[in-house]
Design a protein around this motif. Structure first.
Motif, PDB file in Angstrom:
ATOM      1  N   GLU A 143      35.392  39.384  48.379  1.00 55.00           N
ATOM      2  CA  GLU A 143      34.170  39.993  48.913  1.00 55.00           C
ATOM      3  C   GLU A 143      34.203  40.035  50.439  1.00 55.00           C
ATOM      4  OE1 GLU A 143      30.787  39.311  45.539  1.00 55.00           O
ATOM      5  OE2 GLU A 143      31.261  37.569  46.801  1.00 55.00           O
ATOM      6  N   SER A 144      34.739  39.006  51.069  1.00 54.43           N
ATOM      7  CA  SER A 144      34.821  39.009  52.542  1.00 54.43           C
ATOM      8  C   SER A 144      35.785  40.072  53.057  1.00 54.43           C
ATOM      9  CB  SER A 144      35.238  37.626  53.064  1.00 54.43           C
ATOM     10  OG  SER A 144      36.623  37.391  52.826  1.00 54.43           O
ATOM     11  N   GLU A 145      36.655  40.567  52.175  1.00 55.35           N
ATOM     12  CA  GLU A 145      37.625  41.599  52.548  1.00 55.35           C
ATOM     13  C   GLU A 145      37.239  42.986  52.031  1.00 55.35           C
ATOM     14  OE1 GLU A 145      40.080  41.145  54.729  1.00 55.35           O
ATOM     15  OE2 GLU A 145      39.257  39.120  54.935  1.00 55.35           O
ATOM     16  N   GLY A 146      35.955  43.173  51.723  1.00 57.01           N
ATOM     17  CA  GLY A 146      35.448  44.499  51.387  1.00 57.01           C
ATOM     18  C   GLY A 146      35.350  44.826  49.909  1.00 57.01           C
ATOM     19  N   PHE A 147      35.672  43.896  49.033  1.00 59.38           N
ATOM     20  CA  PHE A 147      35.509  44.137  47.601  1.00 59.38           C
ATOM     21  C   PHE A 147      34.043  43.922  47.232  1.00 59.38           C
ATOM     22  CE2 PHE A 147      40.006  43.556  47.871  1.00 59.38           C
ATOM     23  CZ  PHE A 147      40.553  44.245  46.800  1.00 59.38           C
ATOM     24  N   VAL A 148      33.557  44.713  46.292  1.00 56.43           N
ATOM     25  CA  VAL A 148      32.161  44.652  45.871  1.00 56.43           C
ATOM     26  C   VAL A 148      32.113  44.292  44.393  1.00 56.43           C
ATOM     27  CG1 VAL A 148      30.033  45.978  45.597  1.00 56.43           C
ATOM     28  CG2 VAL A 148      31.514  46.385  47.588  1.00 56.43           C
ATOM     29  N   MET A 149      31.330  43.255  44.082  1.00 57.53           N
ATOM     30  CA  MET A 149      31.185  42.833  42.689  1.00 57.53           C
ATOM     31  C   MET A 149      30.396  43.898  41.936  1.00 57.53           C
ATOM     32  SD  MET A 149      29.684  39.317  40.994  1.00 57.53           S
ATOM     33  CE  MET A 149      30.466  38.344  42.244  1.00 57.53           C
ATOM     34  N   GLN A 150      30.885  44.247  40.756  1.00 55.97           N
ATOM     35  CA  GLN A 150      30.225  45.229  39.907  1.00 55.97           C
ATOM     36  C   GLN A 150      29.270  44.511  38.956  1.00 55.97           C
ATOM     37  OE1 GLN A 150      31.076  48.650  40.607  1.00 55.97           O
ATOM     38  NE2 GLN A 150      31.822  47.375  42.278  1.00 55.97           N
ATOM     39  N   ASN A 151      28.321  45.257  38.406  1.00 53.93           N
ATOM     40  CA  ASN A 151      27.307  44.671  37.526  1.00 53.93           C
ATOM     41  C   ASN A 151      27.750  44.648  36.069  1.00 53.93           C
ATOM     42  OD1 ASN A 151      25.461  44.146  39.554  1.00 53.93           O
ATOM     43  ND2 ASN A 151      24.666  46.227  39.488  1.00 53.93           N
ATOM     44  N   GLU A 152      29.007  44.369  35.838  1.00 56.97           N
ATOM     45  CA  GLU A 152      29.531  44.290  34.488  1.00 56.97           C
ATOM     46  C   GLU A 152      30.101  42.889  34.284  1.00 56.97           C
ATOM     47  OE1 GLU A 152      32.189  47.616  33.381  1.00 56.97           O
ATOM     48  OE2 GLU A 152      31.668  48.428  35.346  1.00 56.97           O
ATOM     49  N   VAL A 153      29.776  42.282  33.169  1.00 60.13           N
ATOM     50  CA  VAL A 153      30.345  40.987  32.826  1.00 60.13           C
ATOM     51  C   VAL A 153      31.050  41.141  31.481  1.00 60.13           C
ATOM     52  CG1 VAL A 153      29.883  38.559  32.328  1.00 60.13           C
ATOM     53  CG2 VAL A 153      28.556  39.736  34.086  1.00 60.13           C
ATOM     54  N   TYR A 154      32.290  40.716  31.444  1.00 59.67           N
ATOM     55  CA  TYR A 154      33.102  40.781  30.237  1.00 59.67           C
ATOM     56  C   TYR A 154      33.704  39.404  29.991  1.00 59.67           C
ATOM     57  CZ  TYR A 154      32.885  45.851  30.477  1.00 59.67           C
ATOM     58  OH  TYR A 154      32.452  47.140  30.490  1.00 59.67           O
ATOM     59  N   GLN A 155      34.549  39.338  29.001  1.00 58.28           N
ATOM     60  CA  GLN A 155      35.339  38.133  28.781  1.00 58.28           C
ATOM     61  C   GLN A 155      36.690  38.359  29.426  1.00 58.28           C
ATOM     62  OE1 GLN A 155      35.275  36.133  24.974  1.00 58.28           O
ATOM     63  NE2 GLN A 155      37.469  35.767  25.139  1.00 58.28           N
ATOM     64  N   HIS A 156      37.248  37.303  29.991  1.00 61.24           N
ATOM     65  CA  HIS A 156      38.602  37.346  30.542  1.00 61.24           C
ATOM     66  C   HIS A 156      39.521  37.911  29.470  1.00 61.24           C
ATOM     67  CE1 HIS A 156      42.468  35.692  31.993  1.00 61.24           C
ATOM     68  NE2 HIS A 156      41.912  35.739  33.183  1.00 61.24           N
ATOM     69  N   GLU A 157      40.543  38.650  29.858  1.00 66.72           N
ATOM     70  CA  GLU A 157      41.400  39.325  28.888  1.00 66.72           C
ATOM     71  C   GLU A 157      42.142  38.370  27.963  1.00 66.72           C
ATOM     72  OE1 GLU A 157      43.637  41.669  31.623  1.00 66.72           O
ATOM     73  OE2 GLU A 157      42.227  43.323  31.480  1.00 66.72           O
TER      74      GLU A 157
END
Length: 171
Positions: A143-157
């Motif tokens: 996030e500090s490097e410009g990534f934006v968290m999306q409003n989707e929550v899933y299970q780890h693959e």
């Protein structure tokens, strides 16, 4: 001490470096979050020699290793494959499928060296996305490097952990 990030290929030496790093980093990341047998199964499935050869030889993937001096300290696995966030399904994007640094080398300079090479690889794309477990301490770094968290929550693959998407668009 010199910090440098290099591409790595599927030679016996290259696979050995990636396998060693990946197994150690996975153990550091997940040991307190999943059962020991789940972690062992995950590491064996994902980082066995057969799987690494296939993944490292795929034209859709690139592997990077960051070195502190002469010591491999972390790696990243970049691919054009994988489930994208819903709002980016039509975008031409690369994915940071795995990004990890050994705890003893995990500082800003090492993380930035590895991420900058990932960003360089993705310059001709619309952006990058990351699919990571929700509690990963690296999320704040992304996030500090410009990534934006999306409003989707899933299970780890591969593991029973809630996960999220982060995206960064190239300008």
């Amino acid at each position: 001490m010199e910090i440098i990030t290099k591409f790595i290929i599927a030679t016996e030496q290259g696979r050995g470096i990636v396998a060693t790093l990946a197994k150690e980093i996975a153990a550091e990341k997940f040991a307190s979050l999943v059962e020991p047998q789940q972690l062992e199964d995950y590491i064996e499935k994902k980082f066995n020699d057969k799987n690494l050869i296939a993944e490292m030889n795929s034209m859709s993937n690139q592997w990077l290793v960051v070195y502190v001096g002469d010591t491999p300290a972390g790696y990243a696995y970049i691919t054009s494959n994988g489930r994208k966030p819903k709002n980016q399904e039509e975008a031409r994007m690369m994915r940071i499928a795995d990004f990890g640094i050994l705890e003893k080398y995990n500082d800003t300079t090492v993380r930035l060296s590895l991420l900058e090479k990932c960003l360089a690889i993705s310059k001709s794309y619309n952006g990058l996305w990351v699919h990571e477990y929700k509690e990963n301490p690296l999320i704040a770094f992304f996030e500090s490097e410009g990534f934006v968290m999306q409003n989707e929550v899933y299970q780890h693959e591969e593991l029973p952990l809630p996960s999220i998407f982060l995206t960064r668009n190239n300008l």
